[in-house]
Design an enzyme around this catalytic site. Structure first.
Site, PDB file in Angstrom:
ATOM      1  N   THR A 125      42.428  44.768  41.710  1.00 22.91           N
ATOM      2  CA  THR A 125      42.655  44.807  43.150  1.00 22.91           C
ATOM      3  C   THR A 125      43.362  43.517  43.579  1.00 22.91           C
ATOM      4  OG1 THR A 125      40.642  43.659  43.853  1.00 22.91           O
ATOM      5  CG2 THR A 125      40.448  46.030  43.360  1.00 22.91           C
TER       6      THR A 125
ATOM      7  N   ASP B 193      37.384  41.013  61.570  1.00 22.37           N
ATOM      8  CA  ASP B 193      37.011  40.038  60.543  1.00 22.37           C
ATOM      9  C   ASP B 193      35.497  40.052  60.395  1.00 22.37           C
ATOM     10  OD1 ASP B 193      36.555  37.918  58.875  1.00 22.37           O
ATOM     11  OD2 ASP B 193      37.605  36.427  60.098  1.00 22.37           O
TER      12      ASP B 193
ATOM     13  N   TYR C 142      30.516  31.914  44.361  1.00 28.79           N
ATOM     14  CA  TYR C 142      30.794  33.350  44.522  1.00 28.79           C
ATOM     15  C   TYR C 142      29.605  34.174  44.054  1.00 28.79           C
ATOM     16  CZ  TYR C 142      33.029  37.901  43.644  1.00 28.79           C
ATOM     17  OH  TYR C 142      33.336  39.242  43.626  1.00 28.79           O
TER      18      TYR C 142
ATOM     19  N   ASN D 267      32.250  46.736  52.035  1.00 29.25           N
ATOM     20  CA  ASN D 267      33.111  46.449  50.888  1.00 29.25           C
ATOM     21  C   ASN D 267      33.923  45.172  51.051  1.00 29.25           C
ATOM     22  OD1 ASN D 267      34.835  47.259  48.433  1.00 29.25           O
ATOM     23  ND2 ASN D 267      36.349  47.157  50.086  1.00 29.25           N
TER      24      ASN D 267
ATOM     25  N   LYS E  65      26.962  36.897  46.047  1.00 31.66           N
ATOM     26  CA  LYS E  65      26.799  38.278  45.590  1.00 31.66           C
ATOM     27  C   LYS E  65      25.344  38.553  45.198  1.00 31.66           C
ATOM     28  CE  LYS E  65      31.010  39.836  46.038  1.00 31.66           C
ATOM     29  NZ  LYS E  65      31.322  40.946  46.964  1.00 31.66           N
TER      30      LYS E  65
END
Length: 254
Positions: free
Chosen positions: A191, A66, A157, A93, A161
């Site tokens: 995905t 993790d 989010y 990733n 990023k």
């Protein structure tokens, strides 16, 4: 693309059980690389191995871990070096998405995404840095156009990023010339991350439709379309590229 130049390279790929990470693993190992595949779910990692041509499966090592857990990431560094001997390339990733408005967002989700998207990758780069320096290696962070675009209801989010995008550019200068550091910024890619956004199905469907309408090429990308560019940056073909944030997004940022 000169992915054949990955022959004999040793890679660590996180988030390798599905999606972009699995596509990178398949492409890289079939080009002759050896790789430690990292993910939270051992079954997904084993499924990735089974999708690789039998002739190359021995070049893959499954390592459940993790990235959002500091102890687990530290153990991963030791395991990767023990299995591979040295590391030529690292693909950060692993990712998780939690979308909500500011009023409804959970601060615990912000902390989780920061651990997975920023502190985990930073810890992994630092732990593997001596080997990466010795090998004049390459780091590729798979981030998101969400770190560049202002997007309501996805601010937490996007903030995480944006942080890894900034870390990419800063480390590219700090670690040069021995280690190259770049980031791939995918647009909407089909995905399993869209199965776990913390939203109901109607909300997820509406989001997917909105993303398609905002993408000039009019569709989601595929993991393979992103993986090819990751492998390009890992290979000697990308030897004069560092500090680059490369959108692979169907025109989303145009």
């Amino acid at each position: 693309m000169m992915v054949h130049a990955l022959a004999g390279k040793n890679l660590v790929i996180t988030g390798a059980g599905t999606g972009i990470g699995a596509a990178v693993a398949r492409l890289a190992v079939e080009a002759g690389a050896h790789a430690v595949l990292v993910g939270r779910r051992a079954d997904a990692l084993r499924s990735c191995v089974e999708q690789v041509d039998r002739a190359h499966r021995a070049n893959l090592v499954v390592c459940p871990a993790d990235i959002g857990d500091e102890d687990s990431t530290a153990e991963l560094v030791d395991t990767a070096l023990a299995e591979l001997g040295h590391v030529d390339g690292l693909v950060n990733n692993a990712g998780i998405a939690r979308f909500a408005s500011l009023e409804n967002a959970d601060l615990a989700d912000l902390a989780l995404m920061f651990r997975v998207h920023v502190s985990g990758p930073a810890q992994l780069i630092r732990g593997l840095l001596p080997s990466l320096r010795q090998q004049r290696g390459s780091v590729v962070n798979v981030t998101s156009v969400g770190g560049s675009l202002a997007t309501p209801n996805r601010s937490f989010y996007g903030a995480t990023k944006a942080a890894i995008n900034h870390l990419t550019r800063s480390l590219a200068i700090e670690l040069a010339p021995e280690v190259r550091v770049n980031a791939i910024l995918p647009g909407p890619v089909d995905t399993p991350i869209y199965d776990d956004l913390g939203m109901d199905q109607a909300g997820t469907d509406a989001l997917r439709n909105q993303l398609i309408s905002a993408t000039p090429l009019g569709r989601f990308g595929t993991p393979d379309e992103v993986a090819a560019w990751v492998c390009q940056l890992l290979s000697p073909a990308g030897a004069w590229i560092t500090g680059t944030l490369l959108p692979i997004d169907g025109g989303r940022c145009a």
